[in-house]
Structure formats: structure tokens, C-alpha cells
Write a protein that holds these residues in place. Structure first.
Motif, PDB file in Angstrom:
ATOM      1  N   LEU A 263       7.785   1.165   9.213  1.00  0.00           N
ATOM      2  CA  LEU A 263       8.271   0.099  10.093  1.00  0.00           C
ATOM      3  C   LEU A 263       8.815  -1.078   9.288  1.00  0.00           C
ATOM      4  O   LEU A 263       9.735  -1.766   9.725  1.00  0.00           O
ATOM      5  CB  LEU A 263       7.159  -0.351  11.041  1.00  0.00           C
TER       6      LEU A 263
ATOM      7  N   SER B  99       2.859   4.309   8.772  1.00  0.00           N
ATOM      8  CA  SER B  99       3.628   3.661   9.844  1.00  0.00           C
ATOM      9  C   SER B  99       4.022   2.250   9.434  1.00  0.00           C
ATOM     10  O   SER B  99       5.152   1.815   9.677  1.00  0.00           O
ATOM     11  CB  SER B  99       2.818   3.604  11.133  1.00  0.00           C
TER      12      SER B  99
ATOM     13  N   ILE C 110       6.586   8.507   9.884  1.00  0.00           N
ATOM     14  CA  ILE C 110       5.262   8.449  10.509  1.00  0.00           C
ATOM     15  C   ILE C 110       4.686   9.861  10.629  1.00  0.00           C
ATOM     16  O   ILE C 110       3.500  10.101  10.335  1.00  0.00           O
ATOM     17  CB  ILE C 110       5.339   7.755  11.888  1.00  0.00           C
TER      18      ILE C 110
ATOM     19  N   THR D 145      -1.750   7.679   8.661  1.00  0.00           N
ATOM     20  CA  THR D 145      -0.743   7.399   9.690  1.00  0.00           C
ATOM     21  C   THR D 145      -0.539   5.892   9.857  1.00  0.00           C
ATOM     22  O   THR D 145       0.607   5.422   9.949  1.00  0.00           O
ATOM     23  CB  THR D 145      -1.154   8.023  11.040  1.00  0.00           C
TER      24      THR D 145
END
Lengths: 243, 390
Positions: free
Chosen positions: B320, B316, B359, B312
Motif C-alpha cells: 500500500l 500489505s 498482498i 499479510t
């Protein structure tokens, strides 16, 4: 005579190895009273570690009864045994087996994660256990920064932090020099005699018999002999032995 | 929660391996997020160049076959039809190029504004287009490509008809992605008459429906109207017309989706491999934890949590990063790039929703990857493990 904390009745343990049955223990019966320091001795393959695993609820017997602290362990499930061990048993291994990524304090705190205590209380108890073994000042050190003797003392602190009835030690001095070995044996003796913990230790070290109350000698899975150790002679009358 | 610090410590036990695994997962999620924009991006692109109330009526055999020009009047009579324009493919090649580099059509100048109101063509331009026989309206894309100016004369050689025609540009379609070159149908008809030929066909009949709820009905009626005639027709919305016209684009989208799935599968394998190695390396510690009272559920949970946290966090970061990149493109397109808008390409920029999906996918990958090794470690009898490791 004190109440027996441990009672084994006609216990056998048979392992399956390929097509063969290996009889690791055969019809062993014994009792150990609370607050005693006991040693399981004998040559390699005599069944000492198997017996230790049965006493600590890590393994289950093929036959007979294992009763520890009033609980018959034979019928407990794997998870029930794990819960029982977390409350009643402290384990000490030959090679310390501390978690290398945790500090001494965090290693000692580990068994307390299984309790409902909050973090502040857990750390307070872990510090107290480290103080008992004389390592309060080394709490923040990682295992790699500690000597063998110190690591074993951290392992002992981890074993006593939950205030268990029974402390099981598998060759606790096997990896230590004579001076450190004596310190560990003295510590275990103090836990037994001063804090009334029952300590059962597997050892090959003949000198260890001088520190314990009672010795159980096994050969080829059979309990051959039971006799008082050096500490036991000083604490006569004998408080354990064959039932 | 009380086990989380322990989980984090274990994650950073082998920093290099964690960094490499995290890097692989992050990079893969970066690709996945970009790939996830493709279907929506292409859909948006199609939406932007098409209208949901404009219907294409063309020969059932395909757009390369003509229809009788009389069909235009008959389609105009279908209830719900607001305007109709029949276009004829001119296939003009500019100057000496000899090849068609932009679409040129002969159309009815009177209904351009009614059929394509969304193109925003200046009414004055439409008026000029109606009045001047040689007038043309050209899309801004083609105007820019050839640096043409309004008022300029240009000649096209038809690759379909035996004519070369000179035109005067009277205006443009104000859209950067409009390549059209529209001439008067009458101008082409007169040129052909001069050669004793008649222009009595149309290629595609564009229909603007008065109400979106009537689109299906209009299409059904148009198809039924010419059923069993020598030239049967198909009718479809402009969006589906372009979608089938760009059929290869849809195949490309499907390929992209398959690649996205494969990338996600690769990430899963990487994460599972890392989780397996972590479990194998720590057999001794896991056995000790089991021995001192940690139940199977706790061990399973901690090992799965490690895998989920790593996947994760890394996923992420990758997701991002794509969002930051997209935000930068948006900012640049709105300011330092001279105020040029990204337009239809906005659909290919990563949105918050895609980041959230990336995510979530990372967390699922971590969960699935961690389950098998953690299950194996948790289920092993503690006595057996202790015998093996001590």
C-alpha cells in the motif's frame, strides 16, 4: 461402594531409550472410585508421572487396559484422545503453565474454545470457575501480576471450567509455600468431596497424604502399597484400592 | 474466528521481533511491488513508441546493412500495405560534438503522414516538409535538448556520408520522447550527386498495414518476396523491432524478475525463521494446550494463522505504501508539476492489481513459512513434549 471411575488392569509402559528398554511401569492394576481424592506417591523415577499421563490420556500403555469414565483409552487415536481429554479431564501442573499473554479470565476460557459455546457463555462460565477458586476479583489480571498461589488457583479454575469427571494434578503444591500449598490442597479436597470430582494428584509432599482419601505408593514402576489418607480415614469405608 | 484473538495476542508477545520481521517483510514487498511494474512498464513504453500496424522490413543480416531502394516499390505492391517509407541513416553530428546524439534519417516526405499518422504531425508542417528541399522535422525531445526553434537553421555533419548539410526546421513531432531528425531523401541524394555518388539504397523500409489482421500476412509475403535474393529481408512489427533493438532492456527485465523472486525467497526465509523461533519458544505452552485438549489441527491452524497474519499485514503495508507513493506521483504530475503528464512512465507506477498481487504473495509467503514449524509442533506426541518441558 461407588462405581470406579478409573480402572487400570495390568498396565505396563516401556520406553525405548537408545538400544535399551526402560520399564517405567510394570503390571500396575488399580481402581479409583468417582468423587475420590487420590494421591500417587513415591520417589523420583517411580513411575508416578507416567501413570498420571496414562490416566489422563496423554500417553498410551505398552500393555494392559486403561479405562476411564467407561472409555478404554488404549485404542483411541491422538486426536480422539485430545477430544476426550477436552471433555473429561482437567489438568493442573506444578508450574501453573498459564499463558502469559492472556488474562486470568482468558486463561480459564481457553478450554472452552474447544466447545460450541458462544463467547458470552464462555466468559460467564470462566467467571464462575474463577469465583469457585476465590479469584473473581482478579479476572482481568495477567499471570505475571498474580502470586504463585493465585496462579495455581487460576490453573485449577481452568481445569474445572469444562466440568470434567477427572482432575489430574501433577505436583500442584511443589512450587508453593506451606500456606499456599494448604489452600490448594483444601481446594482440591472441596472439589472432590463437594463437587464430586475425582482428583488424582502426584506429590512428593508427605503432608499431602493427610488431605487425600487414598494413597498409591509406587517404587520402580511397581505399585507397592495402597492405603487410606487422612481424608479417607474420616470417610471410611475405603472407596478405592487394588482391584 | 474464535481463536483469532489468541493468535493476535501471540503475535504481539515479542513486539520487537514482530516489528522487525514485519518491517523486513513490508520493505521486501515494497521492492517486489516496484519490481512487478517493470515488465508491464517496459511493454507499455514499447507500445507507446511503436504501432501495432507498422512493420519494419530490413536486411536479414541486421539493420546496419542496406537494402536496394527498388525494394520500396516492390513492398508497396504487397496486398494489405497502406503506405511505405524507406529511411536512410544519415548519422548526423551536431556542431562540434562529432558524435551522433540523436537519430537522423533521410526519408520520403510524401508518405510520412501515411506511415506515421499516430505521431500527430501537423498537416501544414508535412506540407512545408514536402515543399522545401532543406526542410527537416525534428522530434520534441531533440528540440528541447538543443533549445531549437521552428524556423531555425541547423547544420549536421554526416558520420556516414561525406557531406555536411544545412537544414531549416519546419516543424516538430509533438511527442516529448521523440528524438527523430527527418530530412528529405532527395536533399541527401542531390548532395551526393554533386560528388558523383548515387543514393540507391535504403536502411529500413517502414510499412503501415491497412488492417491489424493483415500484419502477419504482409510480413510473410515481404520475407518470401526477397528470399534467395542478394539481400534477403526480415520483417517484424515495430514493437518487436524496438524490443529486439532494446534487447538489453529485456535482459534487464529478466534480471529484475530473478531479483524479485530472490527477494520473495528472502522474505520467506525471514518469516519461516520467525515462525520457527515462535514455536520453539512456546514449546511448553503448546504442550499444555495439547494436554488440555487442543487437537493437532487447531494447534497447526493457530500457528500457521500467526505466520499468515503477520506476513499479510506487513506485506500489505509495504504494497500500500508503494501505491500511495504512485498515487502521489500521479497527483503531482497532474497538478503541481505544471500539468506535465507521466506519459509512458505510467507503466512503472504501482496499480491496484499489483498491490493485490503483492498482498496475495505476502499471504502465500506467510502460509508457506508457517507450515513446516506448525506441522512439526502439531505432530509431536504430547507426552514426549511434556516430558521434555516439565
Amino acid at each position: 461402594m461407588p462405581e470406579p471411575l478409573i480402572a487400570l488392569r495390568d498396565v505396563s509402559r516401556v520406553y525405548r531409550r537408545g538400544a535399551d528398554d526402560v520399564h517405567a511401569l510394570e503390571h500396575v492394576s488399580l481402581t479409583i472410585a468417582g468423587g475420590l481424592f487420590a494421591a500417587l506417591m513415591g520417589p523420583s523415577g517411580s513411575g508416578k508421572s507416567t501413570l498420571l499421563n496414562l490416566l489422563s490420556g496423554i500417553d498410551r500403555p505398552s500393555g494392559g487396559d486403561v479405562v476411564v469414565a467407561g472409555k478404554r483409552l488404549n485404542d483411541l487415536s491422538e486426536d480422539a484422545l485430545a477430544r476426550w481429554r477436552s471433555r473429561h479431564v482437567g489438568l493442573i501442573f506444578q508450574f501453573y503453565n498459564l499463558i502469559p499473554v492472556l488474562s486470568a479470565l482468558e486463561n480459564v476460557e481457553l478450554p472452552l474454545l474447544l466447545t460450541a459455546l458462544d463467547r458470552r457463555e464462555r466468559l460467564a462460565r470462566a467467571r464462575l470457575a474463577l469465583d469457585v477458586v476465590g479469584l473473581g476479583a482478579r479476572a482481568a489480571h495477567a499471570p505475571a501480576e498474580l502470586s504463585g498461589g493465585e496462579q495455581q488457583r487460576v490453573a485449577i479454575a481452568r481445569a474445572i471450567v469444562t466440568d470434567p469427571d477427572l482432575i489430574i494434578a501433577d505436583e500442584p503444591t511443589g512450587d508453593l509455600d506451606a500456606r499456599n500449598a494448604d489452600q490448594i490442597l483444601r481446594l482440591l479436597l472441596e472439589l472432590s468431596h463437594e463437587l464430586q470430582k475425582t482428583v488424582v494428584m502426584v506429590t512428593h509432599d508427605p503432608r499431602a497424604s493427610e488431605w487425600v482419601d487414598i494413597v498409591f505408593h509406587l517404587e520402580k514402576g511397581v505399585l507397592k502399597e495402597t492405603y487410606a489418607g487422612g481424608a479417607g480415614k474420616a470417610r471410611a469405608p475405603a472407596t478405592g484400592g487394588p482391584p | 474466528m474464535k481463536y483469532l484473538p489468541f493468535v493476535f495476542r501471540n503475535l504481539f508477545r515479542n513486539k520487537l521481533r514482530t516489528a522487525l520481521t514485519g518491517g523486513a517483510i513490508g520493505l521486501a514487498m515494497l521492492l517486489v511491488c516496484f519490481f512487478m511494474t517493470m515488465p508491464g512498464g517496459i511493454d507499455r513504453l514499447l507500445s507507446e513508441i511503436s504501432s501495432n500496424v507498422r512493420v519494419s522490413v530490413h536486411n536479414k543480416g541486421g539493420v546496419v546493412y542496406d537494402l536496394p531502394s527498388a525494394y520500396v516499390q516492390r513492398v508497396r505492391g504487397i496486398p494489405g500495405v497502406a503506405a511505405v517509407n524507406g529511411e536512410v541513416w544519415f548519422g548526423g553530428a551536431y556542431e562540434d560534438e562529432g558524435i551522433v546524439t540523436f537519430p537522423s534519417f533521410a526519408i520520403d516526405p510524401d508518405t510520412v503522414g501515411a506511415v506515421w499518422p499516430d505521431y500527430g504531425i501537423d498537416p501544414l508542417v508535412l506540407e512545408k516538409f514536402r515543399r522545401q528541399r532543406d526542410a527537416v522535422i525534428v522530434g520534441r525531445e531533440t528540440m528541447k535538448k538543443y533549445r531549437w526553434r521552428i524556423g531555425q537553421q541547423v547544420s549536421l555533419v554526416s558520420t556516414i556520408w561525406p557531406v555536411t548539410l544545412a537544414f531549416k526546421i519546419v516543424g516538430e513531432i509533438p511527442n516529448d520522447r521523440a528524438p527523430h531528425f527527418w530530412m528529405q531523401r532527395e536533399y541527401l541524394a542531390q548532395a551526393l550527386e554533386a560528388q558523383d555518388r548515387q543514393l540507391d539504397t535504403v536502411g529500413t523500409i517502414w510499412v503501415r498495414v491497412a488492417d491489424p489482421t493483415l500484419v502477419h500476412d504482409v510480413m510473410t509475403r515481404a520475407v518470401a518476396m526477397f528470399r534467395n535474393s542478394p539481400a534477403e529481408v526480415n520483417a517484424e512489427t515495430e514493437k518487436s523491432f524496438f524490443a529486439s533493438f532494446f534487447g538489453s532492456l529485456q535482459s534487464f527485465v529478466q534480471i529484475i524478475l530473478v531479483v524479485t523472486g530472490l527477494v520473495a525467497l528472502c522474505v520467506l526465509c525471514i518469516a519461516a525463521n520467525t515462525a520457527s523461533m515462535a514455536v520453539r519458544e512456546r514449546s511448553r505452552e503448546i504442550a499444555v494446550l495439547r494436554a488440555i485438549g487442543f487437537g493437532r489441527g487447531v494447534i497447526f491452524g493457530m500457528l500457521v494463522a500467526e505466520s499468515v497474519v503477520l506476513a499479510t499485514a506487513a506485506g500489505s503495508a509495504g504494497a500500500l505504501l508503494t501505491y500511495a507513493f504512485s498515487a502521489m506521483i500521479r497527483t503531482l504530475s497532474g497538478s503541481s508539476m505544471g500539468g506535465t503528464e507521466v506519459g509512458a512512465l505510467t507503466g512503472f507506477l504501482v496499480t491496484r492489481e499489483i498491490v493485490a498481487r503483492g498482498i496475495a504473495l505476502s499471504a502465500v509467503v506467510g502460509l508457506v513459512a508457517g507450515i513446516a514449524p506448525a506441522w512439526g509442533a502439531a505432530r509431536r506426541p504430547v507426552a514426549e513434549t511434556l516430558r521434555e518441558v516439565f
